[in-house]
Design a protein around this motif. Structure first.
Motif, PDB file in Angstrom:
ATOM      1  N   ALA A  99      -8.794 -28.472  57.704  1.00 27.65           N
ATOM      2  CA  ALA A  99      -9.866 -28.513  56.709  1.00 27.65           C
ATOM      3  C   ALA A  99      -9.332 -27.918  55.407  1.00 27.65           C
ATOM      4  O   ALA A  99      -8.814 -26.797  55.386  1.00 27.65           O
ATOM      5  CB  ALA A  99     -11.058 -27.719  57.201  1.00 27.65           C
ATOM      6  N   LEU A 100      -9.418 -28.663  54.324  1.00 31.12           N
ATOM      7  CA  LEU A 100      -8.989 -28.182  53.011  1.00 31.12           C
ATOM      8  C   LEU A 100     -10.226 -27.831  52.196  1.00 31.12           C
ATOM      9  O   LEU A 100     -11.162 -28.617  52.098  1.00 31.12           O
ATOM     10  CB  LEU A 100      -8.186 -29.257  52.279  1.00 31.12           C
ATOM     11  CG  LEU A 100      -6.886 -29.694  52.933  1.00 31.12           C
ATOM     12  CD1 LEU A 100      -6.202 -30.757  52.066  1.00 31.12           C
ATOM     13  CD2 LEU A 100      -5.949 -28.517  53.110  1.00 31.12           C
ATOM     14  N   ASP A 101     -10.239 -26.649  51.622  1.00 30.32           N
ATOM     15  CA  ASP A 101     -11.350 -26.227  50.778  1.00 30.32           C
ATOM     16  C   ASP A 101     -10.989 -26.467  49.329  1.00 30.32           C
ATOM     17  O   ASP A 101      -9.830 -26.328  48.921  1.00 30.32           O
ATOM     18  CB  ASP A 101     -11.645 -24.742  50.996  1.00 30.32           C
ATOM     19  CG  ASP A 101     -12.145 -24.460  52.396  1.00 30.32           C
ATOM     20  OD1 ASP A 101     -12.820 -25.342  52.959  1.00 30.32           O
ATOM     21  OD2 ASP A 101     -11.854 -23.373  52.920  1.00 30.32           O
ATOM     22  N   SER A 102     -11.978 -26.817  48.532  1.00 32.50           N
ATOM     23  CA  SER A 102     -11.759 -27.065  47.122  1.00 32.50           C
ATOM     24  C   SER A 102     -12.797 -26.288  46.328  1.00 32.50           C
ATOM     25  O   SER A 102     -13.988 -26.372  46.623  1.00 32.50           O
ATOM     26  CB  SER A 102     -11.878 -28.564  46.828  1.00 32.50           C
ATOM     27  OG  SER A 102     -11.823 -28.793  45.448  1.00 32.50           O
ATOM     28  N   PRO A 103     -12.378 -25.526  45.313  1.00 39.96           N
ATOM     29  CA  PRO A 103     -13.360 -24.759  44.544  1.00 39.96           C
ATOM     30  C   PRO A 103     -14.237 -25.633  43.647  1.00 39.96           C
ATOM     31  O   PRO A 103     -15.322 -25.230  43.264  1.00 39.96           O
ATOM     32  CB  PRO A 103     -12.497 -23.809  43.711  1.00 39.96           C
ATOM     33  CG  PRO A 103     -11.182 -24.481  43.621  1.00 39.96           C
ATOM     34  CD  PRO A 103     -11.028 -25.272  44.882  1.00 39.96           C
ATOM     35  N   SER A 104     -13.785 -26.838  43.315  1.00 39.37           N
ATOM     36  CA  SER A 104     -14.540 -27.666  42.385  1.00 39.37           C
ATOM     37  C   SER A 104     -15.233 -28.849  43.047  1.00 39.37           C
ATOM     38  O   SER A 104     -15.997 -29.541  42.402  1.00 39.37           O
ATOM     39  CB  SER A 104     -13.608 -28.178  41.285  1.00 39.37           C
ATOM     40  OG  SER A 104     -12.597 -28.974  41.855  1.00 39.37           O
ATOM     41  N   ALA A 105     -14.966 -29.096  44.312  1.00 39.62           N
ATOM     42  CA  ALA A 105     -15.587 -30.230  45.001  1.00 39.62           C
ATOM     43  C   ALA A 105     -15.720 -29.881  46.478  1.00 39.62           C
ATOM     44  O   ALA A 105     -15.291 -28.818  46.927  1.00 39.62           O
ATOM     45  CB  ALA A 105     -14.733 -31.482  44.821  1.00 39.62           C
ATOM     46  N   GLY A 106     -16.300 -30.799  47.217  1.00 35.61           N
ATOM     47  CA  GLY A 106     -16.429 -30.579  48.654  1.00 35.61           C
ATOM     48  C   GLY A 106     -15.070 -30.575  49.326  1.00 35.61           C
ATOM     49  O   GLY A 106     -14.099 -31.139  48.832  1.00 35.61           O
ATOM     50  N   GLY A 107     -14.999 -29.943  50.460  1.00 36.44           N
ATOM     51  CA  GLY A 107     -13.745 -29.883  51.198  1.00 36.44           C
ATOM     52  C   GLY A 107     -13.398 -31.225  51.814  1.00 36.44           C
ATOM     53  O   GLY A 107     -14.183 -32.175  51.797  1.00 36.44           O
ATOM     54  N   ALA A 108     -12.214 -31.318  52.351  1.00 34.58           N
ATOM     55  CA  ALA A 108     -11.755 -32.554  52.974  1.00 34.58           C
ATOM     56  C   ALA A 108     -11.008 -32.202  54.252  1.00 34.58           C
ATOM     57  O   ALA A 108     -10.446 -31.109  54.383  1.00 34.58           O
ATOM     58  CB  ALA A 108     -10.844 -33.316  52.032  1.00 34.58           C
ATOM     59  N   ASP A 109     -11.036 -33.115  55.203  1.00 28.49           N
ATOM     60  CA  ASP A 109     -10.259 -32.965  56.434  1.00 28.49           C
ATOM     61  C   ASP A 109      -9.061 -33.889  56.353  1.00 28.49           C
ATOM     62  O   ASP A 109      -9.203 -35.066  56.048  1.00 28.49           O
ATOM     63  CB  ASP A 109     -11.095 -33.325  57.654  1.00 28.49           C
ATOM     64  CG  ASP A 109     -12.202 -32.322  57.907  1.00 28.49           C
ATOM     65  OD1 ASP A 109     -12.076 -31.184  57.440  1.00 28.49           O
ATOM     66  OD2 ASP A 109     -13.186 -32.686  58.568  1.00 28.49           O
ATOM     67  N   VAL A 110      -7.862 -33.355  56.580  1.00 29.13           N
ATOM     68  CA  VAL A 110      -6.644 -34.160  56.573  1.00 29.13           C
ATOM     69  C   VAL A 110      -5.975 -34.037  57.934  1.00 29.13           C
ATOM     70  O   VAL A 110      -6.090 -33.021  58.616  1.00 29.13           O
ATOM     71  CB  VAL A 110      -5.665 -33.732  55.453  1.00 29.13           C
ATOM     72  CG1 VAL A 110      -6.262 -33.963  54.081  1.00 29.13           C
ATOM     73  CG2 VAL A 110      -5.259 -32.286  55.601  1.00 29.13           C
ATOM     74  N   THR A 111      -5.279 -35.084  58.324  1.00 27.40           N
ATOM     75  CA  THR A 111      -4.572 -35.097  59.598  1.00 27.40           C
ATOM     76  C   THR A 111      -3.076 -35.065  59.334  1.00 27.40           C
ATOM     77  O   THR A 111      -2.569 -35.825  58.509  1.00 27.40           O
ATOM     78  CB  THR A 111      -4.939 -36.356  60.405  1.00 27.40           C
ATOM     79  OG1 THR A 111      -6.355 -36.382  60.556  1.00 27.40           O
ATOM     80  CG2 THR A 111      -4.289 -36.343  61.762  1.00 27.40           C
TER      81      THR A 111
END
Length: 70
Positions: free
Chosen positions: A19-31
Motif C-alpha cells: 500500500a502506497l500512501d500519498s499526501p496529496s491524493a488517495g493511496g494506491a496498492d501496487v504489486t
C-alpha cells in the motif's frame, strides 16, 4: 500481473501487494515480486544542451594540451 518495480510478469505465488500512501491524493496498492527484483535504470537528469556539449568539448580539448610543452 506485472511488477511495478521491474515491469516483468509475476507468476502466481511470487508477488506481494504494498500500500502506497500519498499526501496529496488517495493511496494506491501496487504489486511487486516478493523477492527483490532489479529496477531498470532510468534517467535522473536532463541531457546536455548544444552549448553545454560545446563547452564540455572545449574543456576536454584544453585538458589535452599541456601548458608546459615547449
Amino acid at each position: 500481473m506485472i511488477c511495478a518495480r521491474c515491469d516483468k510478469p509475476i507468476l502466481p505465488g511470487q508477488g506481494t501487494t504494498l500500500a502506497l500512501d500519498s499526501p496529496s491524493a488517495g493511496g494506491a496498492d501496487v504489486t511487486v515480486h516478493a523477492e527483490l527484483c532489479n529496477m531498470p535504470g532510468h534517467q535522473t537528469a536532463p541531457d546536455l544542451t548544444g552549448s553545454q556539449l560545446f563547452a564540455e568539448q572545449l574543456r576536454a580539448a584544453a585538458d589535452r594540451v599541456s601548458r608546459y610543452a615547449p
